[in-house]
Design a protein around this motif. Structure first.
Motif, mmCIF file in Angstrom:
data_model
loop_
_atom_site.group_PDB
_atom_site.id
_atom_site.type_symbol
_atom_site.label_atom_id
_atom_site.label_comp_id
_atom_site.label_asym_id
_atom_site.label_seq_id
_atom_site.Cartn_x
_atom_site.Cartn_y
_atom_site.Cartn_z
ATOM 1 N N TYR A 626 0.868 -1.057 -0.033
ATOM 2 C CA TYR A 626 -0.080 -0.009 0.070
ATOM 3 C C TYR A 626 0.673 1.326 -0.018
ATOM 4 C CZ TYR A 626 -4.068 -2.669 0.944
ATOM 5 O OH TYR A 626 -5.488 -3.409 0.638
ATOM 6 N N ASP A 649 -8.263 0.454 3.356
ATOM 7 C CA ASP A 649 -9.009 -0.543 2.594
ATOM 8 C C ASP A 649 -9.665 -1.545 3.412
ATOM 9 O OD1 ASP A 649 -9.607 -1.792 0.187
ATOM 10 O OD2 ASP A 649 -7.507 -2.415 -0.577
ATOM 11 N N LEU A 687 -12.835 6.812 -1.776
ATOM 12 C CA LEU A 687 -13.039 5.228 -1.481
ATOM 13 C C LEU A 687 -14.758 5.043 -1.443
ATOM 14 C CD1 LEU A 687 -11.022 4.553 1.889
ATOM 15 C CD2 LEU A 687 -10.913 3.181 -0.417
ATOM 16 N N ALA A 718 -4.490 3.206 -5.881
ATOM 17 C CA ALA A 718 -5.814 3.358 -6.212
ATOM 18 C C ALA A 718 -6.278 3.731 -7.370
ATOM 19 C CB ALA A 718 -6.168 4.452 -4.834
ATOM 20 N N ASN A 721 -5.972 0.973 -9.783
ATOM 21 C CA ASN A 721 -7.152 -0.009 -9.034
ATOM 22 C C ASN A 721 -8.556 0.300 -9.628
ATOM 23 O OD1 ASN A 721 -8.003 -2.409 -8.143
ATOM 24 N ND2 ASN A 721 -8.122 -1.568 -6.030
#
Length: 734
Positions: A626, A649, A687, A718, A721
């Protein structure tokens, strides 16, 4: 009577021990004891901070390559065309008295494209007469290096360069002629460290500059920069420092030529004490280094952003006639040093401090005769206390010891302030304390059996102060296994295999010992944690056993934050020695475990077992992926309301069926800025959008975050992702 004689003998032995340190009789590198020398360094640092001169030196200004300049002008290094325009502007528009670059210009500037055009003129366009004719006229304008060098000509411009001590050091570009020839210090006790190579400036620059000096610091063993070598030896010849080159260039403006450096050559086998430069007498130590006269905390000189200078936003009178030092305070350029006054002091301000100190004759001095003076003080004070204290009551012994220490401190400060002399103090204070403590503690070495057993059982795991607390009621504490809620911490070194391959065995031992010692000090001393075990380069610790700790989760999280801060300081010390940087990952979790003395018939240990322990270890393993230093599980976060966390996360850890929410601690709520809180809020919004499959909103938030913190790996991960999930087929319950 026999006890009194024994105490006198012990006092005299203590005195002799500290005299041996002062006289350099110990079989160490410099003949002294490192802990005592380090304590002297701390005392020196305190005196520097206590006596810093107030106000700014208006003779100098630091032209700062700061974050503002990088933001407006672009990545460093900038085009030499821009730098040539800057030099012209400083002298012609602003009328500065001198410009000194705390920058090494070691590579040609390719930004004009001249190299490509040169190649074309030799190859494809060789026969095109129109091209060759036009290019010959245009070429001087494109030679940015020549333009930059020409801006130096006939002006007081001083450049920096540096020497390298590595075995495979190269010799790049050019360095100035030495200021003292080979053999200058032959037969004299001058300790110059060896250098293998150098990185200098382009020869064209050096040929046009008024002077150049090395920018090598002299960092003490604790990683703190207190001295700068004014002379360095390379291949038997002697080269001046950047600050000394500035001073000589300034003095040369008056006389027409920089004055020579003339050492105060001592008799054979004696130490160097001074350098003479024109009218200046500069005190140095036996390695030709001068103590830096720090004027205050960082930014004690006038700072002007280079962006403001280049955009003509600075009033002319602010720079007119000034000594202008060009250097960097931007953290990304990594020119900060640990000093007695600040842990991240801009390197350019160290040079400014030395220039001011040399011009003012305001450098502290530690002459060679100080050794004999310290030995005399230790002998007189030690013998007097060794004979007197055993005959006095505890009250009068305390009065005498305090009075002796106070008198030495007062005399030391007086000499420091009025004579500019640096007298050692640590050995005297420690000797007085040792003689006093030995006499007061005599006869109290026998503890009760239960307290001895308790200290033996738990002293390896918990801090001494907790052992003492447990010893007050030993019946309450047992090593038998029990169930308890603990907060568990795992810490591991990233890339340790690569580190171990880089260092020699003895260096690796010193590296890992320093790391384990510093981290264990944070755990045990600062936050009273229980040190469970070392697993190679990994550390396991926990809180709330054997002594109850109502704030065990908070102490574990704060310990993790402080360990990361200490890691940065330790890494800086390692890199200063040419060792690999130190990076660690930490995982913290809270839960119900079994804790106690467990093991086999051959070996047992006080440890903790259970699923929360495994989770903490796995969180530590996840930190690298991370790009964060610390990961904390949800149970720990709930117990620490006064710390700001960033949710990272939800993950399914190995061996766990349910997803676990993991967080990164940022700091105490009272210390976290509003800007950081806004960044965390934006991250949490991204998020939420990600989990709702609102890919556009998530991506937009992450773009803003990446701009605010371009070095944050978490945001980059992120963003990747989001793009992956945007094009993937996800199940309905994702």
């Amino acid at each position: 009577m026999g006890q009194q004689v024994a105490r006198i003998a012990a006092g005299l032995a203590i005195t002799l021990f500290f005299i041996a340190h002062a006289a350099h009789w110990f079989p160490t590198a410099d003949g002294s004891l490192e802990p005592v020398s380090q304590f002297d360094n701390l005392i020196y640092d305190s005196r520097v901070r206590m006596t810093m001169r107030p106000g700014r030196d208006e003779r100098m200004v630091i032209l700062d390559i700061d974050e503002k300049s990088l933001g407006e002008i672009g990545r460093w290094p900038w085009s030499r065309r821009q730098m040539a325009e800057l030099v012209d502007k400083l002298f012609e528009r602003y009328g500065v008295g001198l410009v000194a670059f705390d920058v090494v210009w070691a590579e040609p500037d390719p930004s004009s494209g001249m190299a490509v055009l040169d190649e074309l003129s030799r190859t494809q366009l060789k026969e095109v007469a129109a091209f060759r004719s036009a290019y010959e006229k245009l070429r001087p304008q494109l030679d940015y290096d020549a333009r930059f060098a020409a801006s130096f000509k006939g002006r007081p411009v001083v450049l920096g360069y540096y020497f390298n001590a590595e075995e495979r050091a190269v010799r790049v570009n050019a360095i100035p002629p030495p200021v003292l020839p080979k053999g200058t210090f032959a037969g004299r006790k001058v300790a110059f460290p060896p250098w293998k190579g150098y990185t200098g400036n382009l020869p064209l620059y050096l040929a046009n500059a008024a002077g150049a000096g090395h920018i090598n610091p002299l960092v003490d063993q604790d990683g703190v920069l207190r001295r700068v070598p004014l002379l360095l030896e390379f291949e038997g010849q002697y080269y001046e420092s950047f600050s000394l080159a500035i001073v000589r260039t300034l003095l040369g403006r008056v006389s027409g030529e920089p004055p020579r450096v003339e050492p105060d050559l001592p008799p054979q086998h004696a130490d160097l004490e001074r350098l003479y430069v024109g009218p200046l007498a500069i005190p140095v130590d036996r390695s030709a280094a001068a103590l830096v006269p720090y004027r205050g905390h960082k930014y004690s000189f006038s700072y002007v952003s280079l962006a403001d200078v280049m955009q003509d936003r600075v009033p002319v009178e602010r720079l007119k006639g000034k000594i202008a030092l060009v250097g960097a305070s931007a953290p990304t350029l990594q020119d900060a040093r640990a000093t007695p006054v600040d842990a991240d002091f801009p390197g350019v301000e160290i040079h400014a401090s030395l220039v001011a100190g040399m011009l003012d004759g305001d450098l502290k001095h530690k002459p060679t005769y100080i050794v004999g003076f310290e030995v005399l003080v230790l002998a007189v004070a030690g013998i007097a206390l060794a004979l007197l204290v055993p005959r006095l009551s505890a009250l009068w012994a305390s009065v005498i010891a305090i009075a002796a220490a106070a008198a030495l401190v007062a005399f030391n400060l007086m000499v420091w302030t009025h004579a500019g002399l640096v007298l050692p103090l640590a050995a005297s204070i420690l000797m007085i304390a040792a003689i006093y403590t030995m006499n007061m503690a005599y006869g109290y070495f026998v503890e009760s059996r239960s307290k001895q057993q308790l200290a033996g059982r738990f002293g390896e795991y918990v801090p001494p102060e907790l052992v003492r607390k447990m010893a007050q009621d030993p019946g309450r504490y047992s090593m038998a296994p029990k169930t308890a809620e603990l907060s568990i911490l795992f810490c591991d070194v990233r890339g340790f295999t690569g580190i171990s391959e880089t260092l020699k065995p003895e260096q690796l031992g010193e590296y890992i010992n320093a790391y384990l010692s510093e981290m264990s000090t944070v755990i045990r001393v600062q936050y009273r944690g229980t040190l469970d075990k070392y697993i190679g380069d990994a550390i396991m610790a926990f809180w709330n056993a054997p002594v109850d700790d109502a704030q065990h989760a908070r102490h574990a999280v704060l310990a993790a934050l402080d360990m990361q801060r200490q890691c940065e300081r330790l890494s800086a010390r390692f890199m200063a020695r040419g060792w690999p940087a130190l990076t660690i990952g930490i995982g913290v979790n809270t839960g119900s475990v079994t804790v106690g003395n467990m093991g086999s018939m051959y070996r047992r240990a006080y440890t903790a077992l259970g699923d929360p322990v495994n989770v903490a270890a796995r969180l530590e393993g996840r930190t690298k992926s991370y790009g964060v230093g610390i990961l904390v599980a949800e149970p720990t976060r709930r117990l620490v309301p006064d710390v700001v966390f960033r949710e990272v996360d939800r993950v399914r850890l190995k061996g766990k069926e349910e997803a676990v929410t993991i967080y990164e601690p940022i700091g105490l709520a009272s210390a976290v800025s509003e800007e950081t809180r806004e960044e965390i809020a934006l991250w949490h919004a991204s998020l939420r959008a990600y989990r709702l499959r609102d890919w556009d909103a998530a991506a937009a938030d992450l773009v803003r975050l990446a701009r605010a913190a371009p070095g944050c790996r978490l945001y980059g991960m992120a963003a990747a992702n989001v793009e992956e999930k945007r094009h993937a087929v996800l199940p309905p319950d994702w």
